[in-house]
Design an enzyme around this catalytic site. Structure first.
Site, PDB file in Angstrom:
ATOM      1  N   ARG A 183       0.869  -1.175   0.000  1.00 37.65           N
ATOM      2  CA  ARG A 183       0.000   0.000   0.000  1.00 37.65           C
ATOM      3  C   ARG A 183       0.905   1.224   0.000  1.00 37.65           C
ATOM      4  O   ARG A 183       2.027   1.191   0.524  1.00 37.65           O
ATOM      5  CB  ARG A 183      -0.886   0.020   1.239  1.00 37.65           C
ATOM      6  CG  ARG A 183      -1.814  -1.183   1.370  1.00 37.65           C
ATOM      7  CD  ARG A 183      -2.606  -1.102   2.673  1.00 37.65           C
ATOM      8  NE  ARG A 183      -3.553  -2.209   2.788  1.00 37.65           N
ATOM      9  CZ  ARG A 183      -3.280  -3.367   3.405  1.00 37.65           C
ATOM     10  NH1 ARG A 183      -2.085  -3.553   3.957  1.00 37.65           N
ATOM     11  NH2 ARG A 183      -4.194  -4.319   3.470  1.00 37.65           N
TER      12      ARG A 183
ATOM     13  N   LYS B 228      -2.447  -2.877   7.920  1.00 33.32           N
ATOM     14  CA  LYS B 228      -3.647  -2.453   8.629  1.00 33.32           C
ATOM     15  C   LYS B 228      -3.818  -3.231   9.929  1.00 33.32           C
ATOM     16  O   LYS B 228      -3.554  -4.431   9.981  1.00 33.32           O
ATOM     17  CB  LYS B 228      -4.888  -2.657   7.746  1.00 33.32           C
ATOM     18  CG  LYS B 228      -4.970  -1.696   6.569  1.00 33.32           C
ATOM     19  CD  LYS B 228      -6.266  -1.896   5.805  1.00 33.32           C
ATOM     20  CE  LYS B 228      -6.420  -0.886   4.681  1.00 33.32           C
ATOM     21  NZ  LYS B 228      -7.686  -1.077   3.933  1.00 33.32           N
TER      22      LYS B 228
ATOM     23  N   HIS C 273      -2.328   3.097  -6.378  1.00 34.65           N
ATOM     24  CA  HIS C 273      -2.973   1.894  -5.839  1.00 34.65           C
ATOM     25  C   HIS C 273      -3.174   0.850  -6.929  1.00 34.65           C
ATOM     26  O   HIS C 273      -3.190  -0.360  -6.647  1.00 34.65           O
ATOM     27  CB  HIS C 273      -4.315   2.260  -5.209  1.00 34.65           C
ATOM     28  CG  HIS C 273      -4.834   1.200  -4.281  1.00 34.65           C
ATOM     29  ND1 HIS C 273      -4.155   0.801  -3.147  1.00 34.65           N
ATOM     30  CD2 HIS C 273      -5.965   0.443  -4.322  1.00 34.65           C
ATOM     31  CE1 HIS C 273      -4.844  -0.143  -2.525  1.00 34.65           C
ATOM     32  NE2 HIS C 273      -5.946  -0.373  -3.223  1.00 34.65           N
TER      33      HIS C 273
ATOM     34  N   ARG D 123      -0.484  -1.724  -6.998  1.00 35.16           N
ATOM     35  CA  ARG D 123      -0.659  -2.833  -6.048  1.00 35.16           C
ATOM     36  C   ARG D 123      -1.610  -3.882  -6.626  1.00 35.16           C
ATOM     37  O   ARG D 123      -1.358  -5.086  -6.506  1.00 35.16           O
ATOM     38  CB  ARG D 123      -1.184  -2.273  -4.727  1.00 35.16           C
ATOM     39  CG  ARG D 123      -1.560  -3.300  -3.667  1.00 35.16           C
ATOM     40  CD  ARG D 123      -1.814  -2.571  -2.351  1.00 35.16           C
ATOM     41  NE  ARG D 123      -2.750  -3.258  -1.478  1.00 35.16           N
ATOM     42  CZ  ARG D 123      -2.415  -4.196  -0.606  1.00 35.16           C
ATOM     43  NH1 ARG D 123      -1.154  -4.605  -0.520  1.00 35.16           N
ATOM     44  NH2 ARG D 123      -3.315  -4.747   0.179  1.00 35.16           N
TER      45      ARG D 123
ATOM     46  N   HIS E  65      -4.176  -9.314   3.101  1.00 35.67           N
ATOM     47  CA  HIS E  65      -5.634  -9.324   3.167  1.00 35.67           C
ATOM     48  C   HIS E  65      -6.101 -10.309   4.242  1.00 35.67           C
ATOM     49  O   HIS E  65      -5.581 -11.423   4.346  1.00 35.67           O
ATOM     50  CB  HIS E  65      -6.241  -9.759   1.829  1.00 35.67           C
ATOM     51  CG  HIS E  65      -6.155  -8.706   0.776  1.00 35.67           C
ATOM     52  ND1 HIS E  65      -6.225  -8.988  -0.574  1.00 35.67           N
ATOM     53  CD2 HIS E  65      -6.010  -7.359   0.867  1.00 35.67           C
ATOM     54  CE1 HIS E  65      -6.117  -7.862  -1.261  1.00 35.67           C
ATOM     55  NE2 HIS E  65      -5.989  -6.860  -0.410  1.00 35.67           N
TER      56      HIS E  65
ATOM     57  N   TYR F  56      -9.343  -8.088  -5.938  1.00 33.10           N
ATOM     58  CA  TYR F  56      -8.129  -7.452  -6.432  1.00 33.10           C
ATOM     59  C   TYR F  56      -7.665  -8.057  -7.738  1.00 33.10           C
ATOM     60  O   TYR F  56      -7.196  -7.358  -8.637  1.00 33.10           O
ATOM     61  CB  TYR F  56      -7.010  -7.607  -5.387  1.00 33.10           C
ATOM     62  CG  TYR F  56      -6.751  -6.375  -4.578  1.00 33.10           C
ATOM     63  CD1 TYR F  56      -7.715  -5.886  -3.702  1.00 33.10           C
ATOM     64  CD2 TYR F  56      -5.548  -5.695  -4.672  1.00 33.10           C
ATOM     65  CE1 TYR F  56      -7.484  -4.770  -2.940  1.00 33.10           C
ATOM     66  CE2 TYR F  56      -5.309  -4.569  -3.910  1.00 33.10           C
ATOM     67  CZ  TYR F  56      -6.272  -4.109  -3.046  1.00 33.10           C
ATOM     68  OH  TYR F  56      -6.038  -2.990  -2.290  1.00 33.10           O
TER      69      TYR F  56
END
Length: 311
Positions: free
Chosen positions: A166, A189, A257, A260, A283, A292
């Site tokens: 990211r 995250k 993005h 990615r 993820h 994705y």
């Protein structure tokens, strides 16, 4: 009753909101960005309810919420121009807060909580082809009049495409993370860590940027710096790619993005395993990786059957 000026938040409501946000942050590993979004969502709802009822919303007044109140809020947000996806997220945050409040205070909010969110079509990501991604990197590498800045932008984008980072993860790297080894530990995250392989071309791109960078590399300082020495902002990287795509005639979806996304899609096209790609991207859900990479349900089921012990 309609009120144009938002009413001040009642102290008891402000306290409840603060407690809920603290709980979300502490127990669910919500990012600061998510917590701020939740706060904005709830403030919008509580402000509306204050105007709707004619007095500041309190926990006791919220106990009387019905479907009609929730529908009125949704209609107000749509009239303000809020899209279906944003409205669905906002209503989800409101329901989570109300569910917590009903459990805490013993309220029956089942009627309000039964209100459905609007349906929306989830837009699929549009990765670049390998040729488009390489052309964009080549253009960025020569697209700034200051050579070290061009080398910096190319290094960041090589990290996004070569490692699937990211942009916040790439720009969050510090001097202590260099030199890169064969693997790079990334904190993503929710504070979750993962290891991603480091390609020689990516390591070389960062080394070239550091060779030209006028700022001294220090363990507690940003690896990627802006013109004045501070941490590089995502907007500056986006601007570099925006100029490159304009020169190359690439679509507006060619964003940092998208690199990615491209990392994931290109790995899958080369025979990569979907579960491994999920781990590399960080993820939590395989279905997110499916989106994705544009994997269809048949492919996803094939992966599931291969991985499941009773498949």
């Amino acid at each position: 009753m309609t009120q144009t000026t938002p009413l001040a938040l009642a102290p008891a409501t402000a306290d409840a909101l603060g407690r809920w946000l603290d709980l979300e942050s502490a127990t669910r590993d919500r990012s600061l960005h998510t917590i701020n979004a939740y706060r904005a969502d709830l403030l919008a709802f509580l402000s509306f309810m204050g105007g709707h009822e004619g007095h500041a919303a309190t926990p006791k007044s919220l106990a009387k919420l019905r479907q009609g109140d929730m529908r009125a809020f949704a209609a107000s947000e749509r009239a303000r121009g809020l899209g279906a996806r944003s409205l669905a997220r906002r209503q989800s945050a409101v329901r989570s807060f109300l569910r917590w409040l009903s459990d805490r205070e013993g309220y029956d909010l089942s009627a309000a909580l039964s209100t459905r969110s609007p349906k929306y079509s989830r837009s699929l990501p549009r990765p670049l082809s390998p040729e488009q991604a390489q052309d964009a990197l080549d253009m960025v590498a020569t697209g700034h009049q200051v050579p070290w800045v061009a080398a910096r932008d190319a290094a960041v984008m090589t990290l996004l495409w070569g490692c699937g980072l990211r942009i916040s993860e790439a720009l969050g790297l510090d001097g202590r993370d260099w030199p890169f080894r064969d693997n790079l530990t990334i904190t993503g995250k929710g504070g979750k860590q993962r290891r991603v392989p480091m390609l020689p071309v990516t390591r070389d791109a960062v080394a070239e940027y550091l060779r030209q960078c006028p700022w001294r590399l220090a363990p507690d300082q940003p690896l990627f710096r802006g013109m004045r020495g501070g941490r590089l902002s995502p907007d500056q990287v986006s601007g570099a790619l925006r100029r490159a795509r304009a020169s190359l005639g690439l679509p507006e979806t060619a964003t940092p993005h998208a690199l990615r996304h491209s990392f994931a899609t290109h790995l899958l096209s080369a025979g990569g395993d979907l579960r491994t790609i999920q781990e590399l991207l960080g993820h939590a859900s395989l279905s997110t990786t499916q989106v994705y990479t544009g994997v269809d349900d048949a492919h996803l089921m094939a992966v599931y059957r291969a991985a499941h012990p009773r498949g």
